[in-house]
Scaffold this motif. Structure first.
Motif, PDB file in Angstrom:
ATOM      1  N   SER A 199      -7.166   4.794 -10.552  1.00  0.00           N
ATOM      2  CA  SER A 199      -7.534   3.440 -10.135  1.00  0.00           C
ATOM      3  C   SER A 199      -7.828   2.536 -11.317  1.00  0.00           C
ATOM      4  O   SER A 199      -8.294   2.981 -12.377  1.00  0.00           O
ATOM      5  N   PRO A 238      -4.837  -2.043  -3.457  1.00  0.00           N
ATOM      6  CA  PRO A 238      -3.841  -2.626  -2.558  1.00  0.00           C
ATOM      7  C   PRO A 238      -4.187  -4.078  -2.203  1.00  0.00           C
ATOM      8  O   PRO A 238      -5.351  -4.422  -2.017  1.00  0.00           O
ATOM      9  N   ARG A 279      -2.548   9.192  -9.119  1.00  0.00           N
ATOM     10  CA  ARG A 279      -2.898   7.777  -9.233  1.00  0.00           C
ATOM     11  C   ARG A 279      -4.303   7.613  -9.809  1.00  0.00           C
ATOM     12  O   ARG A 279      -5.254   8.209  -9.318  1.00  0.00           O
ATOM     13  N   ASP A 314       1.246  -1.968  -9.450  1.00  0.00           N
ATOM     14  CA  ASP A 314       0.826  -2.100  -8.065  1.00  0.00           C
ATOM     15  C   ASP A 314       1.172  -0.794  -7.337  1.00  0.00           C
ATOM     16  O   ASP A 314       1.553   0.194  -7.957  1.00  0.00           O
ATOM     17  N   ASN A 315       1.035  -0.795  -6.028  1.00  0.00           N
ATOM     18  CA  ASN A 315       1.195   0.439  -5.270  1.00  0.00           C
ATOM     19  C   ASN A 315       2.552   0.531  -4.574  1.00  0.00           C
ATOM     20  O   ASN A 315       2.689   1.180  -3.536  1.00  0.00           O
ATOM     21  N   ARG A 345       0.849  -1.183   0.000  1.00  0.00           N
ATOM     22  CA  ARG A 345       0.000   0.000   0.000  1.00  0.00           C
ATOM     23  C   ARG A 345       0.892   1.243   0.000  1.00  0.00           C
ATOM     24  O   ARG A 345       1.919   1.287   0.663  1.00  0.00           O
ATOM     25  N   PHE A 352      -3.584   1.838 -11.555  1.00  0.00           N
ATOM     26  CA  PHE A 352      -3.102   1.150 -10.371  1.00  0.00           C
ATOM     27  C   PHE A 352      -4.150   0.184  -9.817  1.00  0.00           C
ATOM     28  O   PHE A 352      -5.328   0.522  -9.694  1.00  0.00           O
TER      29      PHE A 352
END
Length: 281
Positions: free
Chosen positions: A108, A208, A106, A185-186, A100, A205
């Motif tokens: 989604s 998480p 960012r 990914d984060n 995370r 992204f």
């Protein structure tokens, strides 16, 4: 007629399980050669149908190969060591989570266009990092979602600058239509994702701890780990060594591609043509 049918049934039952587990010498040689290359039984079976479309003798079920490998009669040959996961017993593989983090600009994965989600448009990737010894070095990886072609570049550290550098090395030589976006990914190494706009690429992204949302990349990183397990010091590994392993991965037939290889599908897409088998491999 009933007596005759019963006799046939009894004869078949008496012969069940007594055939050569890989049917004949030709099938045996074909299977063993590809097992040694690291192909899975499913890949071997599917590819055989493409290479020998009109030869029904050159057919074998994946379960038949597994049964042969794990049979009491042949287990001393240790053919299981050639399987992708090198397991003495078959079992399911679990996924892993992602980190995370707070990432500026960012977007989604839930705001990603449907053409990416549905895999109807070529040129969309999934990216990630594979860490090396003490999490200090590693590689950056990208997978094109339709063709499943896998790209890997060494990075000196797991950092955003190194990740962007590796991504530009991967993408800058591709035509614009083949590098539309990547989904990440984060992790901390993706904080400079916005720099890919220089190549005209969008970035998205995953949620998480939702590695399944980048399933193709996670799967290919698992394949990569077969060559370079956890704890590998990538300072001792050259890009040429990595390229050799990635070439093997990209030249294996894939069930999701109709048992064509990632390279065959990728280059067919680049050339805007249908896929054609060039050799039996």
């Amino acid at each position: 007629m009933a007596i005759h049918a019963q006799n046939i049934s009894v004869k078949r039952k008496s012969l069940a399980g007594k055939r050569n587990p890989l049917k004949n010498k030709e099938v045996f040689a074909w299977v063993i050669k590809r097992l040694i290359r690291g192909w899975s039984p499913e890949q071997i079976s599917g590819r055989m149908k493409l290479v020998f479309p009109n030869n029904l003798k050159m057919r074998i079920n994946p379960e038949t190969i597994y049964s042969f490998i794990y049979s009491n009669e042949f287990k001393h040959r240790k053919f299981w060591e050639y399987l992708p996961w090198k397991r003495k017993k078959r079992k399911h593989k679990r996924g892993r989570g992602v980190h995370r983090g707070s990432i500026s600009n960012r977007i989604s994965i839930h705001n990603r266009p449907n053409v990416i989600d549905n895999k109807t448009e070529f040129g969309h990737f999934e990216g990630d990092s594979v860490e090396g010894l003490h999490h200090k070095n590693g590689v950056h990886t990208e997978v094109e979602r339709i063709s499943r072609k896998y790209f890997v570049r060494l990075v000196e550290s797991i950092s955003s600058d190194e990740a962007v550098k590796a991504q530009k090395e991967i993408f800058e030589n591709l035509p614009v239509f083949a590098r539309k976006s990547t989904t990440l990914d984060n992790g901390r190494e993706n904080h400079s994702h916005f720099k890919l706009k220089d190549l005209g690429m969008a970035t998205y992204f995953a949620d998480p701890y939702s590695s399944w949302q980048r399933g193709s990349n996670e799967y290919h990183n698992g394949l990569f780990r077969r060559y370079f397990p956890k704890g590998t010091d990538f300072k001792l590994i050259s890009q040429e060594e990595i390229d050799d392993c990635v070439d093997e991965i990209n030249n294996r037939p894939r069930k999701c591609l109709g048992f064509y290889t990632a390279n065959e599908v990728f280059f067919a897409k680049l050339n805007n043509r249908g896929v054609a088998i060039q050799s039996g491999m």
